[in-house]
Design a protein around this motif. Structure first.
Motif, mmCIF file in Angstrom:
data_model
loop_
_atom_site.group_PDB
_atom_site.id
_atom_site.type_symbol
_atom_site.label_atom_id
_atom_site.label_comp_id
_atom_site.label_asym_id
_atom_site.label_seq_id
_atom_site.Cartn_x
_atom_site.Cartn_y
_atom_site.Cartn_z
ATOM 1 N N ALA A 1 -2.064 -16.639 11.031
ATOM 2 C CA ALA A 1 -3.165 -16.907 10.099
ATOM 3 C C ALA A 1 -3.593 -15.630 9.382
ATOM 4 C CB ALA A 1 -4.353 -17.513 10.851
ATOM 5 N N TYR A 2 -3.590 -14.535 10.100
ATOM 6 C CA TYR A 2 -3.969 -13.243 9.505
ATOM 7 C C TYR A 2 -2.972 -12.836 8.423
ATOM 8 C CZ TYR A 2 -5.781 -8.451 9.452
ATOM 9 O OH TYR A 2 -6.332 -7.255 9.086
ATOM 10 N N ILE A 3 -1.678 -12.975 8.732
ATOM 11 C CA ILE A 3 -0.641 -12.614 7.756
ATOM 12 C C ILE A 3 -0.708 -13.531 6.539
ATOM 13 C CG2 ILE A 3 1.849 -12.505 7.387
ATOM 14 C CD1 ILE A 3 2.157 -11.636 10.286
ATOM 15 N N GLU A 4 -0.871 -14.833 6.774
ATOM 16 C CA GLU A 4 -0.945 -15.777 5.656
ATOM 17 C C GLU A 4 -2.156 -15.493 4.771
ATOM 18 O OE1 GLU A 4 -0.996 -19.567 7.502
ATOM 19 O OE2 GLU A 4 0.987 -19.337 8.398
ATOM 20 N N HIS A 5 -3.239 -15.052 5.384
ATOM 21 C CA HIS A 5 -4.439 -14.724 4.606
ATOM 22 C C HIS A 5 -4.149 -13.597 3.613
ATOM 23 C CE1 HIS A 5 -8.562 -13.742 3.597
ATOM 24 N NE2 HIS A 5 -8.387 -12.511 4.054
ATOM 25 N N TRP A 6 -3.493 -12.535 4.072
ATOM 26 C CA TRP A 6 -3.200 -11.408 3.182
ATOM 27 C C TRP A 6 -2.103 -11.756 2.187
ATOM 28 C CZ3 TRP A 6 -6.547 -7.639 2.877
ATOM 29 C CH2 TRP A 6 -7.386 -7.376 3.967
ATOM 30 N N GLN A 7 -1.183 -12.628 2.572
ATOM 31 C CA GLN A 7 -0.176 -13.076 1.607
ATOM 32 C C GLN A 7 -0.824 -13.860 0.467
ATOM 33 O OE1 GLN A 7 2.503 -15.156 4.284
ATOM 34 N NE2 GLN A 7 4.012 -13.503 4.191
ATOM 35 N N ARG A 8 -1.788 -14.698 0.779
ATOM 36 C CA ARG A 8 -2.488 -15.447 -0.273
ATOM 37 C C ARG A 8 -3.248 -14.506 -1.200
ATOM 38 N NH1 ARG A 8 -3.564 -19.057 4.026
ATOM 39 N NH2 ARG A 8 -5.603 -18.066 4.319
ATOM 40 N N LEU A 9 -3.850 -13.457 -0.637
ATOM 41 C CA LEU A 9 -4.582 -12.517 -1.474
ATOM 42 C C LEU A 9 -3.650 -11.805 -2.450
ATOM 43 C CD1 LEU A 9 -7.032 -10.891 1.107
ATOM 44 C CD2 LEU A 9 -7.559 -12.592 -0.623
ATOM 45 N N LEU A 10 -2.463 -11.421 -1.982
ATOM 46 C CA LEU A 10 -1.515 -10.757 -2.867
ATOM 47 C C LEU A 10 -0.923 -11.723 -3.884
ATOM 48 C CD1 LEU A 10 0.395 -8.396 -0.395
ATOM 49 C CD2 LEU A 10 -1.288 -7.764 -2.118
ATOM 50 N N ALA A 11 -0.681 -12.952 -3.461
ATOM 51 C CA ALA A 11 -0.091 -13.933 -4.372
ATOM 52 C C ALA A 11 -1.044 -14.281 -5.509
ATOM 53 C CB ALA A 11 0.295 -15.196 -3.603
ATOM 54 N N GLY A 12 -2.352 -14.178 -5.265
ATOM 55 C CA GLY A 12 -3.311 -14.494 -6.314
ATOM 56 C C GLY A 12 -3.275 -13.519 -7.477
ATOM 57 N N GLY A 13 -2.840 -12.280 -7.230
ATOM 58 C CA GLY A 13 -2.727 -11.290 -8.287
ATOM 59 C C GLY A 13 -4.054 -10.769 -8.809
ATOM 60 N N LYS A 14 -5.150 -11.005 -8.097
ATOM 61 C CA LYS A 14 -6.464 -10.553 -8.548
ATOM 62 C C LYS A 14 -6.933 -9.366 -7.719
ATOM 63 C CE LYS A 14 -7.927 -15.194 -9.996
ATOM 64 N NZ LYS A 14 -8.950 -16.251 -9.832
ATOM 65 N N THR A 15 -7.889 -8.640 -8.263
ATOM 66 C CA THR A 15 -8.489 -7.506 -7.560
ATOM 67 C C THR A 15 -10.007 -7.558 -7.708
ATOM 68 O OG1 THR A 15 -8.145 -6.137 -9.520
ATOM 69 C CG2 THR A 15 -6.478 -6.014 -7.788
ATOM 70 N N ASP A 16 -10.559 -8.749 -7.558
ATOM 71 C CA ASP A 16 -12.005 -8.923 -7.730
ATOM 72 C C ASP A 16 -12.770 -8.659 -6.441
ATOM 73 O OD1 ASP A 16 -11.488 -9.629 -10.344
ATOM 74 O OD2 ASP A 16 -11.347 -11.768 -9.891
ATOM 75 N N SER A 17 -12.291 -9.212 -5.331
ATOM 76 C CA SER A 17 -13.009 -9.082 -4.069
ATOM 77 C C SER A 17 -12.608 -7.804 -3.350
ATOM 78 C CB SER A 17 -12.732 -10.298 -3.174
ATOM 79 O OG SER A 17 -11.374 -10.320 -2.772
ATOM 80 N N VAL A 18 -13.352 -7.489 -2.299
ATOM 81 C CA VAL A 18 -13.075 -6.292 -1.498
ATOM 82 C C VAL A 18 -11.712 -6.392 -0.822
ATOM 83 C CG1 VAL A 18 -13.829 -5.015 0.546
ATOM 84 C CG2 VAL A 18 -15.509 -5.768 -1.143
ATOM 85 N N GLU A 19 -11.409 -7.554 -0.218
ATOM 86 C CA GLU A 19 -10.135 -7.709 0.484
ATOM 87 C C GLU A 19 -8.951 -7.709 -0.482
ATOM 88 O OE1 GLU A 19 -10.543 -11.215 2.898
ATOM 89 O OE2 GLU A 19 -11.116 -10.003 4.629
ATOM 90 N N GLU A 20 -9.131 -8.241 -1.682
ATOM 91 C CA GLU A 20 -8.046 -8.209 -2.667
ATOM 92 C C GLU A 20 -7.710 -6.774 -3.068
ATOM 93 O OE1 GLU A 20 -8.763 -12.531 -4.862
ATOM 94 O OE2 GLU A 20 -9.709 -10.713 -5.628
ATOM 95 N N LYS A 21 -8.718 -5.956 -3.222
ATOM 96 C CA LYS A 21 -8.464 -4.550 -3.537
ATOM 97 C C LYS A 21 -7.800 -3.839 -2.370
ATOM 98 C CE LYS A 21 -12.309 -4.204 -6.803
ATOM 99 N NZ LYS A 21 -13.628 -3.599 -7.100
ATOM 100 N N ALA A 22 -8.257 -4.112 -1.141
ATOM 101 C CA ALA A 22 -7.642 -3.493 0.032
ATOM 102 C C ALA A 22 -6.186 -3.917 0.177
ATOM 103 C CB ALA A 22 -8.435 -3.846 1.290
ATOM 104 N N ALA A 23 -5.885 -5.191 -0.067
ATOM 105 C CA ALA A 23 -4.504 -5.666 0.015
ATOM 106 C C ALA A 23 -3.625 -4.967 -1.009
ATOM 107 C CB ALA A 23 -4.465 -7.184 -0.204
ATOM 108 N N ARG A 24 -4.141 -4.764 -2.212
ATOM 109 C CA ARG A 24 -3.352 -4.108 -3.250
ATOM 110 C C ARG A 24 -3.127 -2.630 -2.938
ATOM 111 N NH1 ARG A 24 -0.369 -6.923 -6.316
ATOM 112 N NH2 ARG A 24 -2.108 -8.354 -6.608
ATOM 113 N N LEU A 25 -4.109 -1.959 -2.354
ATOM 114 C CA LEU A 25 -3.980 -0.533 -2.078
ATOM 115 C C LEU A 25 -3.092 -0.246 -0.874
ATOM 116 C CD1 LEU A 25 -7.674 0.614 -2.633
ATOM 117 C CD2 LEU A 25 -5.716 1.156 -4.072
ATOM 118 N N VAL A 26 -3.121 -1.134 0.145
ATOM 119 C CA VAL A 26 -2.413 -0.861 1.393
ATOM 120 C C VAL A 26 -1.076 -1.589 1.470
ATOM 121 C CG1 VAL A 26 -2.546 -1.019 3.912
ATOM 122 C CG2 VAL A 26 -4.583 -0.420 2.587
ATOM 123 N N LEU A 27 -1.061 -2.877 1.174
ATOM 124 C CA LEU A 27 0.127 -3.695 1.410
ATOM 125 C C LEU A 27 1.094 -3.715 0.237
ATOM 126 C CD1 LEU A 27 -1.588 -6.725 3.176
ATOM 127 C CD2 LEU A 27 -0.521 -4.731 4.223
#
Length: 607
Positions: free
Chosen positions: A280-306
């Motif tokens: 579930a944790y991995i799928e959560h971050w995959q969805r954030l990256l697949a969305g292609g957005k950087t609006d939320s805090v986690e979306e920015k963290a996913a883009r910077l780290v993953l």
């Protein structure tokens, strides 16, 4: 709970019912008494069923022991042969009749060896017609349960044809063999489930599992428990399933970790829960990256780290990151290192360290605009005015204090007016900047945009060009210094400096504020009430003082002689001995202007 009520009464049977009747009645009652709807009624039904089943089996065993003779016909024949005296020859003795049961088993064995999944109904019919139904089924069961047997299709056909593991079966199967038979059936179904899981067809997997749970040979409580344990071990031994699929499986079987409802053993269940959380944790971050957005805090963290991407893109994103984003990055890296290192295989581009170099505290553009104008004032405006001879120390201090504030405010007002225009053409501006400007110029944080920043900078340069080439040159050098020495470009170098400045300002804020007020008040006072000029020296340079004001041409030979004479009488004559003609003319103009100002002040009414 059933001790107060007769199990036969609860089941609605007579106390002489056999095992087959008990099982049939229990299967019927299960359809109206479900464990998820009325757990207490189901528990009473279950206990009554177990007690009635034990009584019927014990009664059947006692009947078998009572009806069976102490000595079989074969044993009696053998004894009779042994008691015959040696006087009788073998030919005179009567041979025992062939064992009918052995012959039935032999005939059943022959039928079973010729049986396949396709001809099972016909072979079974022959066995029934020959009166060998039970031996045929027993031998067929032995064949299906043979080790290393590949009779999966035959086993499924036998289950459907002979109704094994249901209340309607005619063959009596021991509890151990029921478990073994159920396990063999589940393993044969596992191949289909494994194939669907490997192909990523989770809906097909769930549909097959639901169909399996509805099979009649899994109606009894023992076999349903066995099914649930088998499914738990199946998920434990296979990878590729998602957290959503696990939730659907839990819903299908009524598993709930919070209520403690799950199959045994518990350590396997805990392992599944941990894997489900990981998936579930991995799928959560995959969805954030697949969305292609950087609006939320986690979306920015996913883009910077993953999925870092180009450094210029990361710098651009990091420039507007708040403290919450850096906390999310730190938490994500800690989770990957300590709990889910397998995430690095899922995200091969992940970088757990480089984001730390991008962490820059938010900077106030107004502060850096003010610093820029302070430097421009100190490096050009004040020296230029002093070269003209119209600026003294007090006026220079006033200019250094007031001019940067005035220009900073003017720039901020202009940028507020300019900002809506920039936002309206932001996409086109970024596209044009990527096309025209080199990548190194986009640093720091890709802030150099052709329209948004280029137009105001060029406009300021045009305005400053009215002050001469020196003003444009100073302005250009300051812009180059900002591009290459910007805090956004070198955050790690500026970080300790900024921290030290912040600490100093925090500790000495009151002193600094009072000092600024005193300096500003002093500068204003002395600009309004200048000090009385010192008397003009009457030394040998007095000739210069008398000759200069209003009547001497600084480009004449007389002025050059006076400058040479003044240089010889100076404190440090070696400094002016090698002056060129242009330098002497400039010195003459400065001295003439200063002396004229002093004479004017002496002639004023206030003095």
């Amino acid at each position: 709970m059933v001790s107060a009520m007769n199990p036969w009464t609860l089941l609605g049977l007579n106390d002489d019912a056999d095992e087959r009747t008990v099982k049939r009645q229990y299967a019927k009652l299960l359809k109206v008494t479900r464990p998820d709807e009325d757990p207490e009624a189901f528990q009473r039904l279950r206990e009554a069923y177990e007690r009635a089943l034990d009584w019927s089996r014990n009664r059947a065993d006692e009947d078998d022991e009572f009806d069976s003779p102490a000595v079989t016909i074969g044993q009696a024949s053998a004894l009779s042969v042994e008691t015959v005296t040696s006087a009788h020859t073998t030919a005179d003795l009567v041979q025992p009749a062939p064992d009918a049961e052995a012959m039935a088993r032999q005939a059943a064995r022959v039928l079973v060896e010729e049986t396949t999944a396709e001809n099972l109904p016909r072979q079974h019919q022959r066995a029934v017609e020959q009166g060998r139904d039970l031996p045929f089924q027993q031998r067929l069961l032995d064949r299906c349960l043979e080790a290393n047997s590949s009779n999966g299709d035959l086993l499924e056909a036998a289950i459907n044809q002979l109704q094994w593991l249901t209340p309607w079966q005619s063959l009596r199967i021991s509890a151990d063999r029921e478990i073994q038979l159920t396990q063999r059936l589940l393993d044969s179904e596992g191949a289909r489930l494994e194939r669907a899981l490997a192909e990523g067809k989770e809906r097909q997997f769930l549909a097959a599992l639901q169909a399996l749970a509805q099979q009649p040979w899994l109606a009894s409580l023992e076999r349903r428990d066995q099914l649930q344990r088998w499914v738990m071990f199946f998920l434990h031994n296979h990878k590729g399933w998602t957290a959503a699929l696990f939730d659907r499986v839990c819903e299908l079987f009524g598993w709930d970790d919070r209520k403690g409802v799950f199959p045994e053993p518990e350590f396997i269940w805990r392992n599944l829960i941990e894997r489900c959380e990981k998936y579930a944790y991995i799928e959560h971050w995959q969805r954030l990256l697949a969305g292609g957005k950087t609006d939320s805090v986690e979306e920015k963290a996913a883009r910077l780290v993953l999925q870092p991407g180009r450094k210029v893109d990361r710098l651009r994103l990091a420039r507007f990151c708040s403290a919450d984003v850096w906390i999310a990055c730190e938490r994500l890296c800690s989770t990957i290192n300590n709990r889910y290192p397998e995430m690095l295989d899922v995200f091969p581009e992940a970088d757990l360290q480089s984001w730390r170099t991008l962490r820059v505290e938010p900077m106030n553009p107004a502060v850096w605009t003010w610093i820029g104008w302070v430097l421009f004032t100190a490096l050009f405006m004040i020296p230029n005015e002093m070269m003209k001879g119209t600026l003294d120390g007090v006026k220079a201090a006033v200019m250094l204090l007031m001019y940067p504030f005035f220009m900073t405010g003017l720039c901020r007002i202009a940028m507020r007016v300019w900002r809506p225009v920039c936002l309206a053409i932001e996409d086109a501006d970024e596209w044009l900047s990527d096309l025209l400007l080199p990548e190194w110029l986009h640093w720091p944080a890709s802030q150099a945009l052709v329209v948004r920043h280029g137009v105001p900078l060029v406009l300021i340069g045009v305005i400053l060009s009215s002050q001469g080439p020196a003003a444009v040159l100073c302005y250009a050098l300051l812009m180059l210094a900002w591009i290459f020495l910007s805090p956004y470009r070198h955050p790690q170098i500026y970080a300790p400096i900024r921290e030290a400045v912040r600490t100093f300002l925090h500790v000495n804020a009151r002193k600094i504020f009072l000092s600024i007020i005193v300096i500003a008040a002093s500068a204003i006072y002395f600009s309004l009430y200048p000090l009385a000029p010192k008397p003009v020296p009457t030394s040998s340079s007095g000739q210069v003082a008398k000759a200069l004001p209003g009547q001497l041409d600084c480009s004449s030979e007389q002025a050059m002689d006076l400058m040479d004479k003044d240089c010889r009488n100076a404190v440090l004559p070696e400094r002016c001995a090698n002056y060129s003609r242009e330098q002497k003319i400039s010195q003459c103009w400065r001295l003439r202007t200063r002396l004229q100002r002093e004479l004017d002040s002496q002639a004023s009414p206030g003095h």
